[in-house]
Motif scaffolding. Structure first.
Motif, PDB file in Angstrom:
ATOM      1  N   ILE A   1       0.323   0.586  -4.655  1.00 43.51           N
ATOM      2  CA  ILE A   1       0.428  -0.129  -3.530  1.00 43.51           C
ATOM      3  C   ILE A   1       0.379   1.091  -2.352  1.00 43.51           C
ATOM      4  CG2 ILE A   1       2.262  -1.390  -1.887  1.00 43.51           C
ATOM      5  CD1 ILE A   1       2.306  -2.655  -4.595  1.00 43.51           C
ATOM      6  N   TYR A   2      -0.840   0.961  -1.612  1.00 49.20           N
ATOM      7  CA  TYR A   2      -1.187   1.663  -0.757  1.00 49.20           C
ATOM      8  C   TYR A   2      -1.150   1.393   0.761  1.00 49.20           C
ATOM      9  CZ  TYR A   2      -5.966  -0.789  -1.136  1.00 49.20           C
ATOM     10  OH  TYR A   2      -7.200  -1.920  -1.168  1.00 49.20           O
ATOM     11  N   THR A   3      -1.493   1.907   2.115  1.00 52.10           N
ATOM     12  CA  THR A   3      -1.819   1.329   3.135  1.00 52.10           C
ATOM     13  C   THR A   3      -3.035   2.549   3.878  1.00 52.10           C
ATOM     14  OG1 THR A   3      -0.944   1.648   5.321  1.00 52.10           O
ATOM     15  CG2 THR A   3      -0.238   3.010   4.930  1.00 52.10           C
ATOM     16  N   SER A   4      -3.291   1.841   4.999  1.00 55.05           N
ATOM     17  CA  SER A   4      -4.525   2.978   5.643  1.00 55.05           C
ATOM     18  C   SER A   4      -4.260   2.882   6.844  1.00 55.05           C
ATOM     19  CB  SER A   4      -5.875   2.017   4.978  1.00 55.05           C
ATOM     20  OG  SER A   4      -5.861   1.046   6.323  1.00 55.05           O
ATOM     21  N   THR A   5      -3.418   2.554   7.667  1.00 54.26           N
ATOM     22  CA  THR A   5      -2.198   3.029   8.892  1.00 54.26           C
ATOM     23  C   THR A   5      -1.527   4.159   8.890  1.00 54.26           C
ATOM     24  OG1 THR A   5      -2.567   0.830   8.754  1.00 54.26           O
ATOM     25  CG2 THR A   5      -1.275   2.283  10.371  1.00 54.26           C
ATOM     26  N   ILE A   6      -1.270   5.030   9.710  1.00 50.59           N
ATOM     27  CA  ILE A   6      -1.286   6.186   9.517  1.00 50.59           C
ATOM     28  C   ILE A   6       0.245   5.626  10.367  1.00 50.59           C
ATOM     29  CG2 ILE A   6      -0.328   8.472  11.011  1.00 50.59           C
ATOM     30  CD1 ILE A   6      -3.612   8.891  10.968  1.00 50.59           C
ATOM     31  N   ASP A   7       0.937   5.358  11.283  1.00 53.51           N
ATOM     32  CA  ASP A   7       2.272   4.928  11.921  1.00 53.51           C
ATOM     33  C   ASP A   7       2.815   3.450  11.025  1.00 53.51           C
ATOM     34  OD1 ASP A   7       4.206   5.633  13.076  1.00 53.51           O
ATOM     35  OD2 ASP A   7       3.326   4.972  15.570  1.00 53.51           O
ATOM     36  N   TRP A   8       4.255   3.475  11.829  1.00 54.98           N
ATOM     37  CA  TRP A   8       4.869   2.586  10.516  1.00 54.98           C
ATOM     38  C   TRP A   8       4.130   1.293  10.427  1.00 54.98           C
ATOM     39  CZ3 TRP A   8       8.437   4.241   7.613  1.00 54.98           C
ATOM     40  CH2 TRP A   8       9.020   4.598   8.020  1.00 54.98           C
ATOM     41  N   ASN A   9       3.911   0.753   9.388  1.00 57.00           N
ATOM     42  CA  ASN A   9       3.381  -0.507   9.058  1.00 57.00           C
ATOM     43  C   ASN A   9       3.499  -1.441   8.375  1.00 57.00           C
ATOM     44  OD1 ASN A   9       0.978  -0.305   6.681  1.00 57.00           O
ATOM     45  ND2 ASN A   9       1.499   2.234   7.773  1.00 57.00           N
ATOM     46  N   TRP A  10       3.652  -2.710   8.253  1.00 52.00           N
ATOM     47  CA  TRP A  10       3.833  -3.507   6.813  1.00 52.00           C
ATOM     48  C   TRP A  10       2.249  -3.716   5.974  1.00 52.00           C
ATOM     49  CZ3 TRP A  10       9.033  -4.985   5.974  1.00 52.00           C
ATOM     50  CH2 TRP A  10       9.970  -4.605   7.075  1.00 52.00           C
ATOM     51  N   THR A  11       1.570  -2.880   5.780  1.00 52.25           N
ATOM     52  CA  THR A  11       0.614  -3.058   4.724  1.00 52.25           C
ATOM     53  C   THR A  11       1.239  -2.158   3.602  1.00 52.25           C
ATOM     54  OG1 THR A  11      -0.699  -2.394   6.595  1.00 52.25           O
ATOM     55  CG2 THR A  11      -1.708  -2.827   4.375  1.00 52.25           C
ATOM     56  N   ALA A  12       0.942  -3.444   2.762  1.00 50.96           N
ATOM     57  CA  ALA A  12       1.347  -3.062   0.817  1.00 50.96           C
ATOM     58  C   ALA A  12       0.312  -4.206   0.365  1.00 50.96           C
ATOM     59  CB  ALA A  12       2.150  -3.824   0.759  1.00 50.96           C
ATOM     60  N   LEU A  13      -0.847  -3.546   0.145  1.00 52.86           N
ATOM     61  CA  LEU A  13      -2.011  -3.643  -0.853  1.00 52.86           C
ATOM     62  C   LEU A  13      -2.631  -3.238  -2.106  1.00 52.86           C
ATOM     63  CD1 LEU A  13      -4.581  -3.150   2.281  1.00 52.86           C
ATOM     64  CD2 LEU A  13      -2.903  -5.718   1.463  1.00 52.86           C
ATOM     65  N   THR A  14      -3.226  -3.668  -2.854  1.00 50.33           N
ATOM     66  CA  THR A  14      -3.777  -3.425  -4.585  1.00 50.33           C
ATOM     67  C   THR A  14      -4.350  -3.307  -4.426  1.00 50.33           C
ATOM     68  OG1 THR A  14      -2.566  -2.209  -6.660  1.00 50.33           O
ATOM     69  CG2 THR A  14      -2.757  -4.487  -5.544  1.00 50.33           C
ATOM     70  N   SER A  15      -5.437  -1.814  -5.619  1.00 51.49           N
ATOM     71  CA  SER A  15      -6.853  -2.788  -6.073  1.00 51.49           C
ATOM     72  C   SER A  15      -7.316  -1.676  -5.218  1.00 51.49           C
ATOM     73  CB  SER A  15      -7.808  -4.401  -6.410  1.00 51.49           C
ATOM     74  OG  SER A  15      -8.838  -3.758  -6.233  1.00 51.49           O
ATOM     75  N   ASP A  16      -7.954  -0.727  -5.903  1.00 59.74           N
ATOM     76  CA  ASP A  16      -8.766   0.368  -4.314  1.00 59.74           C
ATOM     77  C   ASP A  16     -10.374  -0.798  -3.514  1.00 59.74           C
ATOM     78  OD1 ASP A  16      -7.109   2.067  -5.198  1.00 59.74           O
ATOM     79  OD2 ASP A  16      -8.177   3.347  -6.645  1.00 59.74           O
ATOM     80  N   ASN A  17     -10.836  -0.635  -2.914  1.00 58.22           N
ATOM     81  CA  ASN A  17     -11.464  -0.635  -2.418  1.00 58.22           C
ATOM     82  C   ASN A  17     -11.660  -2.463  -2.309  1.00 58.22           C
ATOM     83  OD1 ASN A  17     -12.718   1.704  -1.370  1.00 58.22           O
ATOM     84  ND2 ASN A  17     -13.222   1.392  -3.794  1.00 58.22           N
ATOM     85  N   ASP A  18     -10.426  -3.223  -2.528  1.00 52.52           N
ATOM     86  CA  ASP A  18     -10.505  -4.700  -3.010  1.00 52.52           C
ATOM     87  C   ASP A  18      -9.217  -5.088  -2.212  1.00 52.52           C
ATOM     88  OD1 ASP A  18     -11.376  -6.887  -2.455  1.00 52.52           O
ATOM     89  OD2 ASP A  18     -11.391  -6.304  -5.016  1.00 52.52           O
ATOM     90  N   GLY A  19      -8.616  -4.744  -1.155  1.00 50.34           N
ATOM     91  CA  GLY A  19      -6.922  -4.775  -0.709  1.00 50.34           C
ATOM     92  C   GLY A  19      -6.933  -6.352  -1.176  1.00 50.34           C
TER      93      GLY A  19
END
Length: 652
Positions: free
Chosen positions: A152-170
């Protein structure tokens, strides 16, 4: 009498034991379709509880172990959640990147492992599902995944609610619980420095993303709960209907553009109890609560007419509705004057970076408002943007450019106010003109249109516009998204893409992105070489409902681009405090170019244009704002009609 008392005590003890047993060893539970837990409530392995600025409850989890990219069984924390109402829940967590890498800071130290032992656990993007490796289901998410764990990854440095999976295809995360019971959630350490604050499971039919992410929501500690709700008993003969009224809004009320509105209710049932609350806005269901109602929030209201209906249902199935109508628009109080600095505190400074006073823009275009602010003896804590006297955007220490989408004809006053850590403020005001400066003739209005931008999904920054006949290079079509810039009264956009890649998609929240987004973090896709037909229809209601506001179709192409194409060189690099830099262009270069400079967060700091011809091989740029920035890496993008090159620039 003594026997009766003893029997009552025994019954109470049994009931208490049953209630307590429901929560024995359970960390939190779902209540009314949502479950919330502060992640630092448990620790294991190399996970640490740390005091981190901006974290709810003043602390969060921080993974301080070694990177574990291939092994999900590392520093596993096991949480348990009691689900009372079966169904499908979306999973999100509030996280940030705690170690800032010198290169690619938004893709390093940005992920952890996750497994939810529900009836179904998957990632979803539109209608496409992916599953974790080892689950026995397919297709499997891109990238490393095994043992039923998603990365589970994010692409934002500061606090955020991004929770994505599957590389390069969130893909966003969902889990289904087929029956009430206690389920486990495992979180494992993957990238050193990744920090997680709290996690939320919620039913999207009951809550909006903004409601689920509200940090004022308390964590749902397990209290035993109740048996899962059953369908209401049909009303019978003498059942009286419930009553409902609005407590925070009256019929015909007017609100300022950009204001926030809390919809409060008062409901009762004289011969029973309220079992369900529902809120409809412009005939779309936006909120469903059970017996306990939490006021629904409408944030950053845009101009227009609104109809809000509240429906309540009692324990025997009888229901009652109440409706109010209100408007948004009209005059609003001017922004406050700047606060003089206190004591020896020096006032901050602020300037516009993307607009100048007196600038003329195209009617219906998207106008980006960028600012640069600094404080010589402290730090900036708040940014505010006012358009024509109305507050339209408030950011904290990190400012994200505000976009005016589909700007109307006429003169527009734009004011920026910044506040420092000691409450001193500074402001800057400019005026811009859309079109001739006069509002369009109401008796002969122009037809609203939709414009399109190509977006870099890693930095969330605009690469270039896409119009009818545009040709994109294949190098410029990887890891991208397409944003539709619709008129301001748009509530949803329906996309239809045909050609080398086909996609049908509906977006009900801005930004309106062809491949979707999560709170402004654009999902990524690749456009294969070929021809495309893109149609976008803007509607006045959510999910493609209501009347059509604008309907635009363009044809564009993605062509081949040689990997051996000569590159532009930039020097001196590192750049000095004067911000001067020269570009050495490939021989034979000609045509019009645009350039922009962003920081590692994707915030645009510079932009401009230049024209090249075959006899001119060097172009000088004055990047004044970069010269004022702190030391670090910035990104210079140079764009023509068929190419784009990004050059890392070091500020010395």
């Amino acid at each position: 009498m003594k026997i009766k008392i003893i029997l009552l005590l025994l019954i109470n003890m049994v009931c208490y034991d049953q209630l307590y047993a429901q929560c024995t060893g359970v960390d939190f539970e779902e209540k009314n379709g949502i479950a919330i837990l502060e992640m630092e409530s448990k620790l294991a392995g190399s996970w640490k509880k740390e005091s981190i600025p901006g974290a709810s409850a003043n602390s969060a989890l921080a993974y301080r172990g070694n990177d574990s990219f291939g092994n999900p069984n590392n520093s596993i924390i096991s949480y348990s959640v009691r689900i009372n109402s079966p169904g499908t829940y979306r999973f999100i967590w509030r996280n940030k990147i705690g170690i800032i890498a010198s290169t690619k800071p938004t893709t390093e130290h940005n992920d952890s492992w996750l497994k939810i032992n529900g009836s179904d656990f998957y990632g979803l993007k539109g209608t496409h599902k992916v599953y974790p490796g080892g689950s026995g289901k397919s297709p499997v998410a891109n990238g490393t995944t095994s043992g039923g764990y998603f990365k589970i990854y994010t692409s934002t440095i500061d606090w955020n609610w991004t929770a994505l999976t599957s590389d390069n295809d969130g893909h966003v995360i969902y889990t289904t619980f087929n029956q009430a019971g206690v389920y486990s959630i495992q979180v494992g350490g993957r990238s050193s420095g990744h920090m997680i604050d709290r996690m939320v499971l919620y039913k999207e039919s009951n809550y909006s993303a903004a409601q689920a992410q509200n940090l004022s929501n308390a964590q749902t500690n397990c209290s035993g709960g109740s048996t899962p709700p059953t369908d209401p008993t049909p009303p019978t003969g003498g059942n009286k209907a419930p009553t409902v009224s609005f407590t925070t809004i009256t019929n015909g009320q007017n609100f300022s553009v950009g204001s926030n509105l809390s919809i409060g209710l008062s409901a009762s049932d004289s011969d029973g109890s309220i079992s369900k609350h529902e809120i409809y806005v412009n005939n779309s269901l936006v909120d469903t609560d059970g017996s306990s109602y939490t006021p629904h929030q409408l944030n950053q209201l845009s101009a227009g007419n609104y109809s809000v209906k509240a429906t309540v249902t009692d324990n025997r199935g009888a229901s009652t509705s109440a409706t109010v109508n209100f408007t948004v628009g009209g005059s609003s109080p001017p922004p406050p004057d700047p606060t003089p600095p206190a004591g020896g505190n020096k006032a901050p400074s602020v300037n516009f970076t993307t607009l100048v006073d007196g600038q003329q823009v195209t009617v219906g275009s998207t106008v980006s408002i960028g600012v640069s602010a600094s404080d010589s003896d402290g730090s900036i804590t708040k940014h505010q943007i006012f358009v024509n006297g109305s507050l339209v955007d408030t950011d904290g220490s990190n400012f994200t450019p505000h976009n005016i989408v589909g700007i109307s004809a006429g003169n527009h006053e734009i004011k920026a106010i910044v506040t420092d850590n000691l409450e001193a403020t500074a402001s800057k005001t400019i005026n811009i003109t859309a079109g001739s400066g006069q509002p369009s003739n109401p008796s002969n209005p122009s037809t609203p249109t939709i414009s399109f931008d190509l977006v870099n999904s890693t930095t969330n920054s605009t690469i270039s516009s896409i119009s009818n006949g545009t040709t994109l290079s294949s190098n410029n079509s990887k890891g991208v998204n397409i944003r539709a810039n619709a008129p301001t009264n748009t509530k949803s956009v329906v996309f239809k893409l045909t050609g080398a890649l086909s996609r049908n998609w509906t977006e009900s929240f801005a930004p309106y992105a062809l491949f979707g987004d999560t709170n402004g973090n654009y999902s990524s896709n690749n456009l294969p070489v070929g021809s495309y037909n893109l149609n976008a229809v803007a509607y006045s209601g959510g999910s493609g409902s209501g009347s059509v506001i604008a309907n635009t179709t363009i044809v564009f192409n993605v062509g081949n681009s040689s990997s051996t194409t000569a590159k532009t060189l930039a020097y001196p690099n590192p750049v000095k405090s004067d911000g001067r830099i020269s570009l050495k262009l490939p021989e034979g270069t000609s045509g019009s170019y645009t350039y922009s400079v962003t920081n590692s967060l994707g915030i645009q700091l510079e932009q401009g244009r230049f024209t090249a011809n075959p006899t001119q091989t060097e172009v000088d740029l004055q990047l004044s704002n970069i010269g004022k920035q702190t030391k670090g890496v910035y990104y210079l993008s140079i764009i023509s009609s068929n190419s784009k090159q990004t050059i890392p620039i070091i500020r010395e």
